[in-house]
Design an enzyme around this catalytic site. Structure first.
Site, PDB file in Angstrom:
ATOM      1  N   SER A   8     -92.248 -19.200   4.005  1.00 51.08           N
ATOM      2  CA  SER A   8     -90.911 -19.503   4.517  1.00 51.08           C
ATOM      3  C   SER A   8     -90.965 -19.833   5.998  1.00 51.08           C
ATOM      4  O   SER A   8     -91.483 -19.055   6.805  1.00 51.08           O
ATOM      5  CB  SER A   8     -89.985 -18.308   4.304  1.00 51.08           C
ATOM      6  OG  SER A   8     -88.753 -18.504   4.977  1.00 51.08           O
ATOM      7  N   HIS A  33     -90.985 -23.055   1.795  1.00 52.88           N
ATOM      8  CA  HIS A  33     -89.669 -22.479   1.522  1.00 52.88           C
ATOM      9  C   HIS A  33     -88.744 -22.710   2.708  1.00 52.88           C
ATOM     10  O   HIS A  33     -89.069 -22.359   3.842  1.00 52.88           O
ATOM     11  CB  HIS A  33     -89.817 -20.973   1.251  1.00 52.88           C
ATOM     12  CG  HIS A  33     -88.595 -20.343   0.663  1.00 52.88           C
ATOM     13  ND1 HIS A  33     -88.278 -20.432  -0.668  1.00 52.88           N
ATOM     14  CD2 HIS A  33     -87.617 -19.600   1.233  1.00 52.88           C
ATOM     15  CE1 HIS A  33     -87.151 -19.762  -0.901  1.00 52.88           C
ATOM     16  NE2 HIS A  33     -86.732 -19.259   0.245  1.00 52.88           N
ATOM     17  N   ASP A  35     -84.973 -21.966   4.010  1.00 58.89           N
ATOM     18  CA  ASP A  35     -83.746 -21.187   3.842  1.00 58.89           C
ATOM     19  C   ASP A  35     -82.595 -21.859   4.579  1.00 58.89           C
ATOM     20  O   ASP A  35     -82.644 -22.027   5.803  1.00 58.89           O
ATOM     21  CB  ASP A  35     -83.932 -19.765   4.392  1.00 58.89           C
ATOM     22  CG  ASP A  35     -84.846 -18.929   3.525  1.00 58.89           C
ATOM     23  OD1 ASP A  35     -84.544 -18.777   2.331  1.00 58.89           O
ATOM     24  OD2 ASP A  35     -85.866 -18.431   4.041  1.00 58.89           O
ATOM     25  N   MET A  37     -78.711 -21.498   5.582  1.00 61.90           N
ATOM     26  CA  MET A  37     -77.672 -20.478   5.698  1.00 61.90           C
ATOM     27  C   MET A  37     -76.492 -21.026   6.492  1.00 61.90           C
ATOM     28  O   MET A  37     -76.686 -21.734   7.486  1.00 61.90           O
ATOM     29  CB  MET A  37     -78.241 -19.227   6.366  1.00 61.90           C
ATOM     30  CG  MET A  37     -79.358 -18.578   5.548  1.00 61.90           C
ATOM     31  SD  MET A  37     -80.028 -17.068   6.285  1.00 61.90           S
ATOM     32  CE  MET A  37     -81.167 -17.757   7.465  1.00 61.90           C
ATOM     33  N   HIS A  66     -83.696 -23.238  -0.502  1.00 63.44           N
ATOM     34  CA  HIS A  66     -82.900 -22.090  -0.959  1.00 63.44           C
ATOM     35  C   HIS A  66     -81.563 -22.109  -0.237  1.00 63.44           C
ATOM     36  O   HIS A  66     -81.491 -21.864   0.969  1.00 63.44           O
ATOM     37  CB  HIS A  66     -83.693 -20.810  -0.657  1.00 63.44           C
ATOM     38  CG  HIS A  66     -82.978 -19.546  -0.965  1.00 63.44           C
ATOM     39  ND1 HIS A  66     -83.412 -18.315  -0.500  1.00 63.44           N
ATOM     40  CD2 HIS A  66     -81.858 -19.283  -1.702  1.00 63.44           C
ATOM     41  CE1 HIS A  66     -82.595 -17.376  -0.924  1.00 63.44           C
ATOM     42  NE2 HIS A  66     -81.637 -17.935  -1.647  1.00 63.44           N
ATOM     43  N   MET A  68     -78.268 -20.641   0.742  1.00 62.92           N
ATOM     44  CA  MET A  68     -77.443 -19.446   0.897  1.00 62.92           C
ATOM     45  C   MET A  68     -76.143 -19.881   1.556  1.00 62.92           C
ATOM     46  O   MET A  68     -75.857 -19.559   2.714  1.00 62.92           O
ATOM     47  CB  MET A  68     -78.195 -18.398   1.728  1.00 62.92           C
ATOM     48  CG  MET A  68     -79.360 -17.787   0.978  1.00 62.92           C
ATOM     49  SD  MET A  68     -80.326 -16.617   1.974  1.00 62.92           S
ATOM     50  CE  MET A  68     -81.519 -17.752   2.698  1.00 62.92           C
ATOM     51  N   MET A 137     -83.719 -11.831  -4.952  1.00 58.80           N
ATOM     52  CA  MET A 137     -83.714 -11.410  -3.558  1.00 58.80           C
ATOM     53  C   MET A 137     -84.160  -9.954  -3.471  1.00 58.80           C
ATOM     54  O   MET A 137     -83.558  -9.072  -4.090  1.00 58.80           O
ATOM     55  CB  MET A 137     -82.327 -11.558  -2.949  1.00 58.80           C
ATOM     56  CG  MET A 137     -81.857 -12.994  -2.748  1.00 58.80           C
ATOM     57  SD  MET A 137     -82.907 -13.979  -1.640  1.00 58.80           S
ATOM     58  CE  MET A 137     -82.889 -12.973  -0.135  1.00 58.80           C
ATOM     59  N   GLY A 142     -79.990 -13.292   4.561  1.00 54.66           N
ATOM     60  CA  GLY A 142     -79.396 -13.609   5.854  1.00 54.66           C
ATOM     61  C   GLY A 142     -80.347 -13.549   7.027  1.00 54.66           C
ATOM     62  O   GLY A 142     -80.178 -14.278   7.997  1.00 54.66           O
ATOM     63  N   PHE A 143     -81.372 -12.698   6.942  1.00 57.08           N
ATOM     64  CA  PHE A 143     -82.288 -12.540   8.076  1.00 57.08           C
ATOM     65  C   PHE A 143     -83.712 -12.328   7.580  1.00 57.08           C
ATOM     66  O   PHE A 143     -83.930 -11.762   6.503  1.00 57.08           O
ATOM     67  CB  PHE A 143     -81.884 -11.345   8.945  1.00 57.08           C
ATOM     68  CG  PHE A 143     -80.520 -11.486   9.570  1.00 57.08           C
ATOM     69  CD1 PHE A 143     -80.355 -12.193  10.757  1.00 57.08           C
ATOM     70  CD2 PHE A 143     -79.407 -10.939   8.959  1.00 57.08           C
ATOM     71  CE1 PHE A 143     -79.098 -12.332  11.326  1.00 57.08           C
ATOM     72  CE2 PHE A 143     -78.142 -11.068   9.517  1.00 57.08           C
ATOM     73  CZ  PHE A 143     -77.991 -11.771  10.699  1.00 57.08           C
ATOM     74  N   GLY A 144     -84.670 -12.753   8.383  1.00 56.99           N
ATOM     75  CA  GLY A 144     -86.068 -12.498   8.082  1.00 56.99           C
ATOM     76  C   GLY A 144     -86.477 -11.102   8.517  1.00 56.99           C
ATOM     77  O   GLY A 144     -85.723 -10.387   9.174  1.00 56.99           O
ATOM     78  N   ASP A 175     -88.169 -13.134  -2.934  1.00 52.83           N
ATOM     79  CA  ASP A 175     -87.939 -13.520  -1.542  1.00 52.83           C
ATOM     80  C   ASP A 175     -87.405 -12.336  -0.752  1.00 52.83           C
ATOM     81  O   ASP A 175     -86.321 -11.836  -1.024  1.00 52.83           O
ATOM     82  CB  ASP A 175     -86.928 -14.675  -1.512  1.00 52.83           C
ATOM     83  CG  ASP A 175     -86.678 -15.217  -0.104  1.00 52.83           C
ATOM     84  OD1 ASP A 175     -87.318 -14.733   0.845  1.00 52.83           O
ATOM     85  OD2 ASP A 175     -85.840 -16.126   0.029  1.00 52.83           O
ATOM     86  N   GLY A 176     -88.192 -11.900   0.237  1.00 51.22           N
ATOM     87  CA  GLY A 176     -87.745 -10.842   1.141  1.00 51.22           C
ATOM     88  C   GLY A 176     -88.712  -9.683   1.237  1.00 51.22           C
ATOM     89  O   GLY A 176     -88.938  -8.984   0.255  1.00 51.22           O
ATOM     90  N   GLY A 177     -89.311  -9.508   2.382  1.00 48.54           N
ATOM     91  CA  GLY A 177     -90.187  -8.358   2.600  1.00 48.54           C
ATOM     92  C   GLY A 177     -91.489  -8.397   1.827  1.00 48.54           C
ATOM     93  O   GLY A 177     -92.146  -7.367   1.648  1.00 48.54           O
ATOM     94  N   GLY A 197     -92.554 -14.948   4.720  1.00 49.07           N
ATOM     95  CA  GLY A 197     -92.219 -15.506   6.024  1.00 49.07           C
ATOM     96  C   GLY A 197     -92.841 -14.714   7.141  1.00 49.07           C
ATOM     97  O   GLY A 197     -93.809 -15.139   7.775  1.00 49.07           O
TER      98      GLY A 197
END
Length: 217
Positions: A8, A33, A35, A37, A66, A68, A137, A142-144, A175-177, A197
């Site tokens: 990402s 990827h 994102d 937003m 993606h 959002m 998700m 909303g945030f990395g 996606d995320g963490g 990311g």
């Protein structure tokens, strides 16, 4: 199938974006990827069409876009025109999800649907057969650089059960963490596309970080 890696660029160096895209081109990542937003669906604003077009100019790998954003139907053609190879919309943002998914496919893009951490996999029961990808998700969008939500493993297992006979080839993207501490378990539970990311762009050697995540099992 071997898992895919979709680094990402949300946590890339925006002042040196072409440099980072060149690095991704040379890496073992499979997709890029992106994102998008809008500051409404999620409390942050990121890329617009002009930036995506600039990324596409240099990217040698498919753009995994993606969305959002609220009411994504208004912009599907523009994202395709900007360079999206795959378009993922949020279940929570679409009034007529089947119509949206069909439109994405008509544009020639891979059609994905994302679900937020509080949304159960069961909401996809009536559309699972139409999807190319489901994005789970594993943080609140909303945030990395957010902390991974462990309930994600259960949702992957639920999705594997839902898709087993009705769409066994669907991509399951997380996606995320995502990092080296959880990637192997995500894959063994059933995920086959990992978005990374912060784990990539905060590393001393991002290209090597991608390689490690790509070969983890």
């Amino acid at each position: 199938m071997n898992h895919l890696l979709s680094p990402s660029i949300l946590t890339a160096d925006f002042a040196n974006l072409q440099r980072d895209i060149d690095m991704l081109n040379q890496s073992e990542g499979d997709w890029i990827h992106v994102d998008v937003m809008d500051g409404v669906f999620v409390p942050n604003i990121s890329f617009g069409f002009a930036v995506i077009k600039a990324i596409k100019k240099y990217a040698q790998k498919p753009l995994d876009v993606h969305l959002m954003i609220v009411d994504p139907d208004r912009y599907l053609e523009e994202f395709k025109s900007a360079g999206a190879d795959g378009i993922t919309v949020h279940y929570e943002a679409c009034m007529h999800l089947n119509r949206t998914v069909n439109k994405i496919k008509e544009l020639g893009c891979r059609a994905g649907v994302a679900i937020n951490p509080h949304t159960p996999v069961a909401v996809l029961d009536d559309i699972i057969e139409d999807l190319d990808m489901v994005l789970i998700m594993s943080v609140n969008p909303g945030f990395g650089a957010q902390k991974f939500i462990p309930n994600t493993y259960k949702k992957i297992a639920d999705l594997k059960k839902l898709s087993a006979t009705r769409n066994p080839d669907v991509y399951i993207e997380i996606d995320g963490g995502v990092d080296e501490s959880n990637a192997a378990k995500l894959i063994s539970t059933g995920a086959n596309v990992l978005v990374a990311g912060n784990a990539v762009f905060s590393a001393a050697d991002p290209k090597n970080a991608i390689s490690r995540l790509k070969h983890i099992s």
